[in-house]
Design an enzyme around this catalytic site. Structure first.
Site, mmCIF file in Angstrom:
data_model
loop_
_atom_site.group_PDB
_atom_site.id
_atom_site.type_symbol
_atom_site.label_atom_id
_atom_site.label_comp_id
_atom_site.label_asym_id
_atom_site.label_seq_id
_atom_site.Cartn_x
_atom_site.Cartn_y
_atom_site.Cartn_z
ATOM 1 N N HIS A 42 4.667 1.769 -5.603
ATOM 2 C CA HIS A 42 2.981 1.357 -5.581
ATOM 3 C C HIS A 42 2.997 0.084 -5.037
ATOM 4 C CE1 HIS A 42 4.785 0.392 -9.492
ATOM 5 N NE2 HIS A 42 4.334 -1.046 -9.224
ATOM 6 N N HIS A 127 3.513 -5.496 -0.841
ATOM 7 C CA HIS A 127 4.959 -4.959 -0.578
ATOM 8 C C HIS A 127 5.176 -3.916 -1.893
ATOM 9 C CE1 HIS A 127 4.973 -7.824 -3.966
ATOM 10 N NE2 HIS A 127 6.263 -7.183 -4.664
#
Length: 190
Positions: A42, A127
């Site tokens: 995620h 990220h």
């Protein structure tokens, strides 16, 4: 509850990432990294840490407002990077990163306004962590392999409040479990 706000990639994008991670795991030295599992893939927008259960309704309401003020945006997984001299290896993103950064800032502000003690503000870097290491690792071969990766582009339409359950068994390699606590539609997706 240990909580964070996140963007969750769609299942087919996770599948494409799984194929890429399998290829990375085949590189020399990959056994020296702790690879995250699909369930943990995620983009964290804001990390809240331990939040009192009584605060969750206020936090959820404020995240709903942040989501409503942010229009859906396009995103794709692409490239990669590292933090801490190889202690974290991550997949990057391309697309409307400006809107994603705005959503991250609004998610952080929602936490502060709800009374969550937030760490100091850092500029948001999109990220998705794929591996970690306790020690510094030369991740150049992984970064070179990740440079060519790009998933399909999708439209991010929701902000998700996620609860993480940390491992308690002491079993080596055990991963955290994640549970969506609330989902809020972005802008016009409502």
């Amino acid at each position: 509850m240990r909580l964070f706000a996140a963007v969750l990639p769609p299942e087919d994008v996770i599948g494409a990432l799984a194929d890429e991670v399998d290829a990375l795991r085949a590189l020399d030295g990959a056994d020296g990294l702790r690879w995250t599992e699909r369930a943990g893939w995620h983009f964290t927008l804001a990390f809240y840490g331990e939040v009192d259960e009584d605060t969750v309704p206020e936090l959820t309401a404020r995240l709903g407002k942040a989501a409503a003020r942010t229009e859906p945006f396009l995103l794709a997984l692409s490239g990669g990077g590292q933090f801490g001299r190889g202690r974290a290896l991550w997949m990057g993103a391309s697309g409307d990163l400006r809107t994603m950064r705005l959503l991250a800032e609004r998610s952080e502000a929602a936490g502060r306004k709800a009374g969550v003690a937030m760490d100091e503000h850092r500029r948001y870097t999109a990220h998705l962590t794929v591996a970690r290491s306790r020690d510094a690792v030369d991740v150049r071969p992984y970064l070179a392999a990740m440079e060519e990766f790009r998933s399909r582009t999708w439209t991010v339409e929701e902000l998700v409040l996620v609860r993480s359950h940390l491992p308690r068994s002491g079993v080596p390699g055990e991963q955290p479990r994640y549970e969506a606590v609330a989902r809020r539609a972005l802008g016009a997706a409502r």
